[in-house]
Design a protein around this motif. Structure first.
Motif, PDB file in Angstrom:
ATOM      1  N   PRO A   1      37.328  38.103  37.925  1.00  0.00           N
ATOM      2  CA  PRO A   1      37.482  39.594  38.219  1.00  0.00           C
ATOM      3  C   PRO A   1      36.172  40.283  38.046  1.00  0.00           C
ATOM      4  O   PRO A   1      35.401  39.944  37.230  1.00  0.00           O
TER       5      PRO A   1
ATOM      6  N   CYS B   1      40.810  36.535  32.807  1.00  0.00           N
ATOM      7  CA  CYS B   1      41.281  37.946  33.234  1.00  0.00           C
ATOM      8  C   CYS B   1      42.526  38.059  32.601  1.00  0.00           C
ATOM      9  O   CYS B   1      43.068  37.169  32.140  1.00  0.00           O
TER      10      CYS B   1
ATOM     11  N   THR C   1      36.702  39.974  43.345  1.00  0.00           N
ATOM     12  CA  THR C   1      36.403  38.715  42.375  1.00  0.00           C
ATOM     13  C   THR C   1      35.152  38.166  42.986  1.00  0.00           C
ATOM     14  O   THR C   1      34.547  38.419  44.028  1.00  0.00           O
TER      15      THR C   1
END
Length: 669
Positions: A433, A506, A554
């Motif tokens: 991310p 993440c 991302t």
């Protein structure tokens, strides 16, 4: 009788399988030595292992030495099968690292020693092949001290090295030079020993030095070095004595609750699943019902333990033993039996596979058989990461290298009768991310067609931290079954990010959750159209998650290997442009006599090409080591991978695919 679970590790062709044969022969377990070249060794049982002369699957044999039952685990040496070594590490009490007296310290030797040191596994080092032409044990001992660890001491010397008459003689207690080296090594961790030796050399007896050596070896602080030849048997008696004297035996309380780890799974003649497990504490008995992992239970129907080279039937297996267990039909490699042991199970000690290929059956009619066969191979090697693409009717597997591809192809043909080919090998990228993103869909409100409320926030986490799922709502606000469905679906959905790669590093937080309680008609019949089910949350979660991920964004990262290249100095200028064309980035270059040592980074997908070109570029004198080091953002256009799900990024197509299985719902309650 005490037990020692011992691993034999080495770079490929260093002679560890031959050493295993010699140890078994010396212990009287086998009457005749097997040969790797002849394909008749005790531990290489697969037809492919015998044909290629390499170890592919770990194997367990047993022998007794000085009252200690040694369960010896022979492991693969080729880096393509490093996953087999990884699984064995979690069950070892000690290890013997084999180094060739001719080739010396090699790429895999360094990787293995670093891992053994990191895990603090007591390790002896054996310099093998002292009888081979070109053998130089003294040079290799210096390499070990320079490239592996300085905390080593030779336990003997070699006469006539490089000839069939090579013999190895242990240093005696009256050898003052050896005693001085031993004191220097041991006193670094033992002030009392140093003080006693300085005060009066004669006060430090040979017995005290041996006890100190055993104690520090057992704590993985020092590493005694033995030398010999697995083929002629020279030096093997000293190594055998060192195994019994210097390595710690298994410890474990048989009165404690059962605790074990499964490190290998294979199929028996009738297709039954057989689990190899190290028992750390407690006792497992035939007909016991034991816990597997967190949720499952199974009944043990048969047990074998290792004795004098063979697995023999037994009614029990106690703490410290390695056992073969039948009846655990759903068991997987890495599963904990009973309570979790002190040492972590299933932890990754080596890098993940960074390559992938599509397996294609030569005959379309073999597609179902191929899936069954690959599923069984995945039981034996979970890191092949079997990936089924139902949309394209394709199956992909992850790889460490091209040799592993050849082994999969031969195994499918020989053991399952399925002929296959492969698509081009590709690099497995990941996504991370970029920012923070959130999304929520409410129950009973458009455009949500499912009876559930799900809100998720995604944010970056530190590199290497993996995945973390947090609850931002009260634990009792939703049924546990619904929370479990959301978390499981999040984990599955993150296998394909915005570009089709797995999303790593993440943090996901469940920010909103809601449901409609179980509803019934007046006659008490459950009405699914009025009540939330786990299916609602499994179908809704991908839409919410991918919406949050799209808002966070991302970035695709490719795997990078750290390489170490030794080459003749006069070819340095010739090789540098080739490295540049392969996107390799040299970080340092050092002159070492007539050679150059170049260290840097290279994309994982370029390593094989570099290996292929190296011999011609360096007159066969170049030596390349490489291993996964990190993920790096891809420059230029981000590569993507085709999705194999119903693509929650395309809401219309996703709902068309999913709602075929969803009953029409009322718009409001």
């Amino acid at each position: 009788m005490t037990t020692l679970n011992l691993g034999i590790l080495a770079h490929v062709d260093a002679g560890k399988t031959s050493l295993t044969e010699r140890l078994l022969h010396s212990a009287g377990v086998i009457d005749e030595l097997g040969s790797v070249d002849d394909g008749n060794t005790r531990t290489d049982t697969m037809a492919l292992e015998r044909q290629r002369g390499i170890t592919i699957r770990s194997a367990v044999v047993s022998f007794v030495v000085h009252g200690v039952t040694v369960n010896l685990i022979d492991t693969p040496g080729h880096p393509d099968f490093i996953a087999e070594v990884e699984r064995v590490l979690s069950v070892l009490d000690g290890a013997v690292l084999v180094v060739s007296a001719v080739e010396g310290v090699q790429a895999q030797t360094r990787v293995l020693m670093r891992t053994l040191q990191r895990l603090r596994i007591p390790t002896l080092i054996f310099i093998n092949k002292v009888d081979r032409a070109g053998a130089d044990p003294e040079r290799v001992l210096r390499q070990i001290a320079e490239k592996l660890t300085p905390h080593v001491v030779a336990t003997g010397w070699v006469d006539a090295s490089g000839t069939p008459a090579a013999r190895c003689t242990p240093f005696g207690s009256d050898d003052s030079a050896f005693t001085d080296r031993l004191v220097d090594l041991l006193s670094a961790h033992d002030d009392a020993l140093l003080a006693a030796y300085v005060e009066d050399e004669r006060a430090v007896s040979a017995g005290r030095l041996r006890r100190a050596l055993a104690a520090q070896t057992g704590r993985a602080r020092v590493h005694p070095v033995f030398a010999g030849s697995a083929i002629t048997g020279a030096g093997v008696a000293a190594l055998t004595a060192g195994i019994a004297e210097l390595l710690p035996v298994a410890a474990g309380d048989e009165d404690a609750p059962l605790s074990g780890t499964v490190f290998k799974v294979e199929r028996g003649p009738a297709g039954e699943k057989i689990a190899y497990a190290r028992i750390f504490t407690g006792v497992v008995r035939v007909r016991d019902r034991i816990r597997i992992g967190r949720d499952a239970e199974a009944k043990v129907t048969a047990i074998s333990v290792f004795s004098d080279g063979d697995a023999v039937p037994s009614q029990t297996a106690g703490a410290g033993r390695i056992a073969k267990l039948w009846g655990l039909s759903d068991v997987r490699i890495g599963d904990v039996l009973g309570v979790a042991p002190d040492r972590p199970a299933g932890r990754h000690h080596f890098s993940p596979p960074t390559l992938e290929t599509v397996v294609v059956p030569c005959r379309a009619a073999d597609r179902a058989a191929l899936h069954t066969a690959l599923a069984q191979l995945a039981e034996q090697d979970p890191l092949i990461n079997l990936r089924q693409d139902d949309l394209r009717q394709e199956i992909s597997v992850s790889l460490y290298g091209e040799v592993q591809k050849e082994v999969i192809q031969a195994t499918l043909a020989d053991e399952h009768g399925v002929q296959v080919t492969f698509r081009e090998t590709t690099t497995v990228c990941v996504e991370r991310p970029v920012g923070v993103g959130a999304a929520v869909e409410w129950i009973g409100k458009e455009p949500n067609p499912f009876l559930g409320t799900v809100g998720l926030r995604v944010e970056p986490a530190p590199a290497g931290s993996g995945f973390e799922f947090r609850l931002g709502i009260e634990l009792g606000s939703m049924p546990l079954a619904f929370l479990k469905a959301i978390e499981e679906t999040v984990r599955e959905t993150l296998r394909q990010g915005l570009y089709g790669w797995q999303v790593i590093d993440c943090r996901l937080t469940l920010t909103h959750g809601g449901y409609w309680a179980r509803q019934s008609h007046s006659h008490g019949v459950f009405d699914k159209s009025m009540s939330s089910t786990a299916g609602d949350f499994r179908n809704l979660t991908p839409l919410v998650l991918m919406a949050a991920l799209a808002r966070a964004g991302t970035r695709v990262h490719e795997p990078m290997h750290r390489f170490r290249l030794e080459l003749p100095a006069d070819l340095f200028g010739t090789v540098l442009p080739v490295l540049a064309r392969l996107d390799a980035v040299p970080r340092t270059s050092t002159v070492q006599g007539t050679s150059y040592l170049v260290e840097g980074d290279v994309p994982a997908g370029r390593v094989h090409a570099l290996e292929q070109r190296l011999p011609a570029l360096t007159r066969g004198e170049g030596v390349l080591e490489s291993e996964f080091d990190h993920y790096q953002p891809v420059r230029g256009t981000a590569p993507s991978r085709p999705r194999w799900d119903h693509n929650p990024l395309n809401r219309k197509d996703y709902l068309l695919a999913v709602e075929r299985r969803v009953t029409a719902r009322p718009e409001s309650r």
